[in-house]
Design a protein around this motif. Structure first.
Motif, short mmCIF file in Angstrom:
data_model
loop_
_atom_site.label_atom_id
_atom_site.label_comp_id
_atom_site.label_asym_id
_atom_site.label_seq_id
_atom_site.Cartn_x
_atom_site.Cartn_y
_atom_site.Cartn_z
N LYS A 111 71.32 90.53 29.35
CA LYS A 111 71.51 89.08 29.26
C LYS A 111 71.40 88.56 27.83
O LYS A 111 72.17 87.69 27.41
CB LYS A 111 70.50 88.37 30.16
CG LYS A 111 70.74 88.60 31.64
CD LYS A 111 69.72 87.85 32.48
CE LYS A 111 69.97 88.07 33.97
NZ LYS A 111 68.98 87.36 34.82
N LYS A 114 74.53 89.61 25.77
CA LYS A 114 75.72 88.88 26.22
C LYS A 114 75.68 87.42 25.78
O LYS A 114 76.66 86.89 25.26
CB LYS A 114 75.81 88.98 27.74
CG LYS A 114 77.14 88.51 28.33
CD LYS A 114 77.18 88.81 29.82
CE LYS A 114 78.50 88.43 30.43
NZ LYS A 114 78.55 88.75 31.88
N PHE A 115 74.54 86.79 25.98
CA PHE A 115 74.41 85.38 25.59
C PHE A 115 74.47 85.24 24.07
O PHE A 115 75.08 84.30 23.54
CB PHE A 115 73.10 84.81 26.11
CG PHE A 115 72.88 83.37 25.75
CD1 PHE A 115 73.61 82.37 26.37
CD2 PHE A 115 71.96 83.02 24.76
CE1 PHE A 115 73.42 81.03 26.04
CE2 PHE A 115 71.77 81.69 24.41
CZ PHE A 115 72.51 80.69 25.05
N GLN A 118 78.07 85.41 23.00
CA GLN A 118 78.76 84.17 23.34
C GLN A 118 78.36 83.05 22.38
O GLN A 118 79.20 82.25 21.95
CB GLN A 118 78.42 83.76 24.77
CG GLN A 118 78.99 84.67 25.83
CD GLN A 118 78.56 84.22 27.23
OE1 GLN A 118 78.31 83.05 27.47
NE2 GLN A 118 78.47 85.17 28.14
N ASN A 169 80.87 80.62 31.04
CA ASN A 169 80.03 81.10 32.13
C ASN A 169 80.38 80.46 33.47
O ASN A 169 80.19 81.06 34.52
CB ASN A 169 78.56 80.88 31.79
CG ASN A 169 78.05 81.88 30.77
OD1 ASN A 169 77.82 83.04 31.07
ND2 ASN A 169 77.90 81.43 29.52
N ASN A 172 83.20 82.40 34.76
CA ASN A 172 82.65 83.71 35.11
C ASN A 172 81.94 83.68 36.46
O ASN A 172 82.09 84.59 37.28
CB ASN A 172 81.69 84.16 34.01
CG ASN A 172 81.13 85.55 34.26
OD1 ASN A 172 79.93 85.71 34.48
ND2 ASN A 172 81.97 86.56 34.22
N LEU A 173 81.19 82.63 36.73
CA LEU A 173 80.49 82.49 38.01
C LEU A 173 81.47 82.26 39.16
O LEU A 173 81.23 82.69 40.29
CB LEU A 173 79.50 81.31 37.94
CG LEU A 173 78.25 81.51 37.08
CD1 LEU A 173 77.49 80.19 36.95
CD2 LEU A 173 77.35 82.58 37.68
N ASP A 244 84.95 90.40 33.46
CA ASP A 244 84.45 89.45 32.47
C ASP A 244 85.44 89.30 31.31
O ASP A 244 85.45 88.29 30.62
CB ASP A 244 83.10 89.92 31.92
CG ASP A 244 81.96 89.62 32.89
OD1 ASP A 244 82.25 89.35 34.08
OD2 ASP A 244 80.79 89.67 32.47
N LEU A 248 85.58 85.27 30.99
CA LEU A 248 85.00 84.69 29.77
C LEU A 248 86.09 84.16 28.84
O LEU A 248 85.92 83.12 28.20
CB LEU A 248 84.15 85.73 29.04
CG LEU A 248 82.85 86.16 29.73
CD1 LEU A 248 82.10 87.18 28.87
CD2 LEU A 248 81.95 84.96 30.02
N THR A 278 78.88 76.09 39.22
CA THR A 278 77.76 76.30 38.30
C THR A 278 76.52 75.55 38.75
O THR A 278 75.40 76.09 38.73
CB THR A 278 78.14 75.84 36.88
OG1 THR A 278 79.32 76.55 36.45
CG2 THR A 278 77.02 76.11 35.90
#
Length: 345
Positions: A111, A114-115, A118, A169, A172-173, A244, A248, A278
């Motif tokens: 996480k 990845k964050f 981004q 995101n 992505n969700l 992704d 993304l 989200t």
């Protein structure tokens, strides 16, 4: 208008052909999706389906955008910046997808990594948007002067990062069912293409200059065409997943377009489905941590309805309808803003 048709048409055809070729190439090498074990049990049957289909979407967007400029349309810094941001976000997703298939697990980048990646892309976009593409650093709804609240350099940086990372995101969700994200994104990009073209035709009202609004419209229609071409193979039952790499990229592109077209707040309406999905995850997490109970059978929202017994295709089509309605409402609000600016009642 010809350039718009070229961008959308070429993007669609290239994505359609590239996705077909990618399916065969990935299947031959047994590169497939790993399914999370805590998800709906019916999804376990999808294990092994080729993934990283977002590569075909990126190929379509790039091809459509470049070919469209053969029609004597000039490149703009804003258009180039959106394309670069979309590709960069897709690159993060590609690394994440590759780790998943390489190690045969449903988890890719951790996480933090990845964050952090981004965040780096979003910060780079925000700085380039202000200092290279010279976008107005104000809060906007349907045009740059509504409400036109100055954010300043720091405020703009933070706001742009939230929009780009949040949009990436959010898509992505939403990418949890066959064709859900690609179909829903098509509506949003189609509306943004119309908005970009309208801004190009009315530069005084929207305070635009040169080819910038039309160039942004070319990116938007290219993303719509590429998403639609990919959807041909991604529709249920999916022959390939975007991974992704695709989600993304599409999300970052959506956020970048909204910021550079000065319709940041309107983007919340245009991408209303992504916002709801989200928020369903946020609500589930907050409810569990604060009250010790879940308000949904499973988050994101589409999985909740699956576990309630809705067939997957029913969930997808109904969510597409919602996405289309939100996009139409966004376009209607944009046009209402135009009528207000021109004094037409």
């Amino acid at each position: 208008m010809v350039s718009l048709m070229l961008s959308g048409g070429i993007a669609l055809v290239v994505a359609l052909a590239a996705t077909s070729g990618l399916i065969g190439w990935l299947a031959q090498r047994r590169i497939g999706q790993q399914i999370r074990e805590d998800g709906p049990k019916r999804h376990l049957a999808k294990a092994g389906t080729p993934t990283m289909g977002g590569l075909a979407i990126l190929a379509g967007v790039l091809a459509g955008y470049l070919v469209a400029h053969l029609d004597d349309v000039g490149f703009s810094r804003a258009g180039i910046l959106v394309v670069a941001t979309t590709v960069a976000a897709g690159g993060i997703g590609l690394v994440d997808d590759w780790i998943k298939v390489r190690h045969r697990r449903s988890l890719g980048l951790n996480k933090r990594a990845k964050f952090g990646a981004q965040l780096a892309v979003a910060v780079g976009f925000a700085l380039a948007a202000e200092h290279w593409a010279h976008v107005p650093t104000v809060l906007s709804f349907t045009r740059v002067d509504l409400p036109g609240t100055p954010l300043g350099s720091l405020g703009w940086l933070l706001w742009a990062v939230v929009i780009v990372v949040g949009a990436a995101n959010a898509v992505n969700l939403t990418d949890g069912l066959d064709g859900l994200a690609s179909g829903s994104a098509t509506f949003g990009f189609a509306v943004l293409a119309v908005i970009g073209y309208w801004q190009f035709r009315h530069p005084t009202i929207y305070r635009t200059t040169g080819w910038t609004p039309l160039d942004l419209a070319l990116v938007a229609v290219g993303l719509a065409g590429a998403s639609l071409g990919f959807l041909w193979w991604n529709a249920a039952p999916a022959r390939i997943f975007m991974g992704d790499t695709g989600s993304l990229a599409l999300g970052a592109g959506l956020g970048a377009l909204g910021l550079l077209m000065n319709v940041q707040l309107l983007l919340v309406v245009i991408g209303g489905l992504f916002v709801i999905v989200t928020l369903s995850v946020v609500a589930q997490v907050v409810a569990y941590r604060v009250f010790g109970r879940r308000i949904l059978r499973m988050a994101p929202l589409h999985h909740h309805f699956e576990l309630k017994g809705w067939p997957e295709t029913t969930v997808i089509v109904r969510f597409w309808i919602l996405a289309g309605l939100f996009a139409a409402l966004g376009l209607g609000l944009f046009y209402a803003g135009f009528l207000s600016a021109t004094g037409i009642r």
